[in-house]
Scaffold this active site. Structure first.
Site, PDB file in Angstrom:
ATOM      1  CE  LYS A   1      14.438  26.435 -13.154  1.00  0.00           C
ATOM      2  NZ  LYS A   1      13.230  26.127 -13.909  1.00  0.00           N
TER       3      LYS A   1
ATOM      4  CE  LYS B   1       6.565  29.386 -16.523  1.00  0.00           C
ATOM      5  NZ  LYS B   1       6.440  27.915 -16.435  1.00  0.00           N
TER       6      LYS B   1
HETATM    7 MG    MG Z   1       8.614  24.820 -14.244  1.00  0.00          MG
END
Ligand code: MG
Length: 334
Positions: free
Chosen positions: A137, A244
């Site tokens: 991240k 997803k």
């Molecule tokens: Mg992402």
């Protein structure tokens, strides 16, 4: 032909709070559906919505299940409002079962690194364990500091290691350009959602960045719904798509479109439990295109480990999925 519908809400604490751009997320709420089919078999599905990702809430899913009632017909899906994407996904799997033949026997998994400097200590043991793709991240601290850290990370890992940098839309255009300049020539597989999503201007910015720099860009937040996937395909997007499956209403149709376009698809977790994970990962194993490292290196995730999907390992095998027993999770949720 009638089906028996039962449903159960769950509320599960994460082992550690999940940091998101919307703050700290401590409890995963969702809903299981259990379908008794006319032939006596049973199918389970999981609705794991993430309202911050533009899905419905669990309360909406529960209300819809109550409205459907205990006996539903085979076309009950047509009665579920289109915006209840997670619930549609759950019911489709529970009614239809696992209709997809696996095309891969094992797929790599991307190791998930903590944000910031903590990644430097976390990554080498994961490399020792066999991971070669690392998701990190970014956009949490000053760009210069994170760029320097990335070089330290690259230096700390074996040759052949590759990085996925996920900015979660945190950068402005100028920062994204600086980053894309910087990572050109470095082992970065893609930069995920460098800038925010949701406006025409944001879409234009993403398309411009993709055209101007050699490092590919992956769309994540930009493709919250199935309509978004179609829109980006129509625009001729050649970067990556983070899918997803838990959050896509008509996931098989969406994947068929992506396959037809020979799109690069990264299957990724929505922090669901084992039932949803099994369904999502079966789609990943059935994907006809190249099997890219999975974004499913999230487990162990829950305080109660019975609800976890397969533990993060460098390569996931189809047998790891078949070990998940949906009925056991259904019972544990009571
Ligand atoms: Mg992402």
């Amino acid at each position: 032909m009638d089906f028996q519908l039962d449903f159960r809400r769950y509320s599960l604490a994460f082992r550690h709070p999940v940091r998101t751009s919307h703050g700290s997320w401590t409890v995963r709420e969702g809903l299981y559906v259990r379908i008794g089919r006319p032939d006596g078999t049973v199918g389970l599905g999981e609705a794991a919505p993430v309202p911050a990702f533009g899905t419905e809430t669990v309360a909406e899913d529960e209300a819809c299940c109550r409205t459907l009632g205990g006996r539903i017909s085979g076309d009950a899906l047509s009665l579920v409002p289109r915006h209840l994407r997670a619930l549609r996904n759950a019911l489709a799997f529970a009614i239809g079962g696992d209709a997809d033949n696996p095309r891969h026997s094992s797929i790599g998994v991307a190791a998930l690194l903590p944000a910031g400097r903590a990644a430097l200590a976390d990554a080498p043991p994961k490399a020792d364990a066999g991971f070669r793709v690392f998701k990190w991240k970014v956009g949490m601290a000053a760009a210069d500091d994170e760029m320097a850290l990335l070089d330290d990370l690259i230096g700390a890992l074996p040759p052949g290691s590759r990085f996925r940098l996920d900015a979660n839309g945190a950068w402005d255009r100028r920062t994204a350009e600086r980053w894309l300049d910087r990572v050109s020539g470095r082992p970065v597989e893609f930069v995920e959602q460098p800038v925010a999503h949701g406006t025409k201007r944001a879409d234009d910015c993403l398309a411009g960045l993709a055209a101007d720099y050699p490092t590919p860009i992956a769309l994540d937040e930009s493709i919250a719904g199935e309509d978004d996937v179609g829109r980006w395909l129509d625009l001729g997007w050649r970067g990556y798509f983070i899918i997803k499956p838990a959050l896509v209403g008509d996931v098989r149709a969406v994947l068929a479109r992506l396959a037809k376009a020979h799109a690069r698809v990264v299957f990724s977790s929505a922090l669901e439990t084992g039932i949803g994970a099994q369904a999502a990962l079966r789609l990943a194993f059935a994907w006809p295109g190249k099997a890219l490292s999975l974004g499913f290196g999230v487990w162990p995730l829950f305080s109660d480990p019975r609800f976890d999907g397969p533990r993060a390992v460098p390569f996931l095998r189809i047998g790891d999925l078949n070990r998940i027993n949906p009925e056991a999770l259904w019972s544990a949720a009571s």
